[in-house]
Design a protein around this motif. Structure first.
Motif, mmCIF file in Angstrom:
data_model
loop_
_atom_site.group_PDB
_atom_site.id
_atom_site.type_symbol
_atom_site.label_atom_id
_atom_site.label_comp_id
_atom_site.label_asym_id
_atom_site.label_seq_id
_atom_site.Cartn_x
_atom_site.Cartn_y
_atom_site.Cartn_z
ATOM 1 N N TRP A 89 -6.865 -15.635 13.555
ATOM 2 C CA TRP A 89 -6.155 -14.497 12.946
ATOM 3 C C TRP A 89 -4.667 -14.831 12.802
ATOM 4 C CZ3 TRP A 89 -7.738 -9.197 11.950
ATOM 5 C CH2 TRP A 89 -6.678 -8.327 11.691
ATOM 6 N N ASN A 90 -4.089 -15.326 13.875
ATOM 7 C CA ASN A 90 -2.662 -15.651 13.848
ATOM 8 C C ASN A 90 -2.359 -16.827 12.913
ATOM 9 O OD1 ASN A 90 -2.030 -13.610 15.707
ATOM 10 N ND2 ASN A 90 -2.490 -14.946 17.449
ATOM 11 N N ARG A 91 -3.258 -17.817 12.883
ATOM 12 C CA ARG A 91 -3.051 -18.955 11.989
ATOM 13 C C ARG A 91 -3.037 -18.531 10.518
ATOM 14 N NH1 ARG A 91 -6.379 -21.813 15.637
ATOM 15 N NH2 ARG A 91 -8.237 -21.282 14.404
ATOM 16 N N ASN A 92 -3.790 -17.481 10.223
ATOM 17 C CA ASN A 92 -3.853 -16.994 8.848
ATOM 18 C C ASN A 92 -2.804 -15.918 8.544
ATOM 19 O OD1 ASN A 92 -6.387 -18.089 7.237
ATOM 20 N ND2 ASN A 92 -7.012 -17.904 9.384
ATOM 21 N N ASN A 93 -1.892 -15.709 9.514
ATOM 22 C CA ASN A 93 -0.770 -14.782 9.318
ATOM 23 C C ASN A 93 -1.239 -13.400 8.843
ATOM 24 O OD1 ASN A 93 1.270 -16.771 9.925
ATOM 25 N ND2 ASN A 93 0.890 -17.657 7.897
ATOM 26 N N LEU A 94 -2.220 -12.852 9.559
ATOM 27 C CA LEU A 94 -2.762 -11.545 9.188
ATOM 28 C C LEU A 94 -2.000 -10.386 9.822
ATOM 29 C CD1 LEU A 94 -6.576 -12.364 9.297
ATOM 30 C CD2 LEU A 94 -5.127 -12.067 7.286
ATOM 31 N N GLY A 95 -0.931 -10.714 10.585
ATOM 32 C CA GLY A 95 -0.102 -9.662 11.167
ATOM 33 C C GLY A 95 -0.646 -9.159 12.494
ATOM 34 N N VAL A 96 -0.273 -7.923 12.819
ATOM 35 C CA VAL A 96 -0.703 -7.306 14.077
ATOM 36 C C VAL A 96 -2.207 -7.023 14.009
ATOM 37 C CG1 VAL A 96 -0.422 -5.315 15.602
ATOM 38 C CG2 VAL A 96 1.555 -6.269 14.412
ATOM 39 N N ILE A 97 -2.909 -7.285 15.103
ATOM 40 C CA ILE A 97 -4.343 -6.994 15.143
ATOM 41 C C ILE A 97 -4.526 -5.495 15.358
ATOM 42 C CG2 ILE A 97 -6.523 -7.394 16.349
ATOM 43 C CD1 ILE A 97 -5.584 -10.154 17.056
ATOM 44 N N GLU A 98 -4.758 -4.777 14.287
ATOM 45 C CA GLU A 98 -5.009 -3.349 14.357
ATOM 46 C C GLU A 98 -5.877 -2.945 13.174
ATOM 47 O OE1 GLU A 98 -1.166 -1.607 14.354
ATOM 48 O OE2 GLU A 98 -0.837 -1.898 12.208
ATOM 49 N N TRP A 99 -6.662 -1.900 13.377
ATOM 50 C CA TRP A 99 -7.596 -1.476 12.347
ATOM 51 C C TRP A 99 -6.853 -0.988 11.110
ATOM 52 C CZ3 TRP A 99 -12.719 -2.307 12.880
ATOM 53 C CH2 TRP A 99 -13.214 -2.525 14.171
ATOM 54 N N PRO A 100 -7.169 -1.512 9.917
ATOM 55 C CA PRO A 100 -6.503 -1.059 8.696
ATOM 56 C C PRO A 100 -6.969 0.327 8.248
ATOM 57 C CG PRO A 100 -8.189 -2.675 8.157
ATOM 58 C CD PRO A 100 -8.102 -2.627 9.656
ATOM 59 N N PHE A 101 -8.179 0.689 8.629
ATOM 60 C CA PHE A 101 -8.757 2.001 8.308
ATOM 61 C C PHE A 101 -9.983 2.166 9.196
ATOM 62 C CE2 PHE A 101 -10.054 -1.167 5.109
ATOM 63 C CZ PHE A 101 -11.407 -1.246 5.382
ATOM 64 N N SER A 102 -10.487 3.378 9.286
ATOM 65 C CA SER A 102 -11.721 3.610 10.026
ATOM 66 C C SER A 102 -12.897 3.518 9.058
ATOM 67 C CB SER A 102 -11.708 4.990 10.695
ATOM 68 O OG SER A 102 -11.758 6.019 9.726
#
Length: 283
Positions: A89-102
């Protein structure tokens, strides 16, 4: 309660297949010096398990067998998978690990995105594609976290009898009593509304309030007041080491006693009493 004896329902919940029952009986007979013939029929085998049940000895045998089972081994293996997925996840620079939507609100999320006039159609497609990728990845991480948690809880607590199958409504027997593991992505809207901006620290310092709120605000279609193990994510970016330490620090011999009120669909407000354990995962 398994301390008093085992029932056909318990057998169905604990054992995953015929061979597991046979191996259990063979080990039980060897350890207790029972010279009995194992029946051939399913009914006969189950009756034999009931008649020869010895809580202390049976618990130890089932635990030892579980540590060689596919369910346990795949769960423990998830430690490496969790760490790899977070690093990726971090290698792909996806940002903070948090749900984008439910999942329940996906339609609403797309509708709101469609109303964003500052974005082109291509921009909206790209935004949605990235958010769906995040959702899929977090779902994968959490599935592996939950399997890892179940294996670790059994590993570190000798008072737990595991189940060899995945059951809806039951995951462990703790001191002989059945418990269901429930996973929550957070403390819930009701808890946040009640305690405001300070909810995070209140949850950490008063986990019993979190458990009470989760019991009070469950959907009536799935309502029960059965004993549970609540796994609550206060943060999304939870490492495997954090999970392991949280389990080590939790006392699975002293459940939290919970009294809660529930407004049922017939408008009756009933008082319920239960007990549970709660595993708060936070950084």
């Amino acid at each position: 309660m398994l301390k008093e004896g085992i029932t056909p329902i318990d057998i169905k919940r604990i054992f995953d297949k015929h061979d597991t029952k046979i191996k259990y009986l063979e080990r039980l007979f060897a350890q207790t010096n029972l010279y009995l013939t194992i029946p051939r029929s399913i009914v006969g085998i189950d009756s034999c398990i009931i008649d020869t049940w010895n809580y202390r000895v049976s618990k130890d045998i089932l635990r030892e067998m579980f540590f060689h089972s596919e369910k346990y081994l795949s769960g423990i293996k998830c430690k490496n998978d969790i760490d790899f997925l977070i690093d990726d996840w971090n290698r792909n620079n996806l940002g903070v690990i948090e749900w984008p939507f439910s999942a329940a609100n996906f339609d609403g999320y797309v509708a709101r995105l469609n109303r964003r006039t500052e974005f082109s159609e291509e921009d909206k497609d790209n935004i949605l594609a990235e958010e769906v990728i995040k959702f899929r990845r977090i779902k994968d991480i959490n599935t592996k976290r939950n399997d890892y948690i179940e294996s670790l809880i059994v590993l570190y607590n000798k008072n737990i009898i595991p189940t060899f199958r995945h059951n809806r409504g039951l995951d462990y027997y703790i001191n002989g009593e059945p418990f269901d593991q429930k996973v929550s992505r957070g403390v819930g809207k009701a808890f946040k509304d009640e305690f405001g901006d300070g909810y995070y620290n209140i949850a950490i310092n008063h986990p019993e309030l979190v458990a009470k709120s989760l019991y009070e605000n469950q959907d009536e279609e799935r309502f029960d007041d059965d004993p549970r193990i609540y796994v609550v994510y206060l943060d999304d970016n939870i490492s495997s080491d954090t999970i392991e330490q949280a389990i080590i620090d939790t006392d699975f011999n002293n459940p939290i006693e919970i009294d809660f009120e529930y407004r049922h669909s017939n408008r009756n407000i009933l008082l319920h009493r239960t007990h549970c354990y709660i595993l708060l995962l936070h950084n």
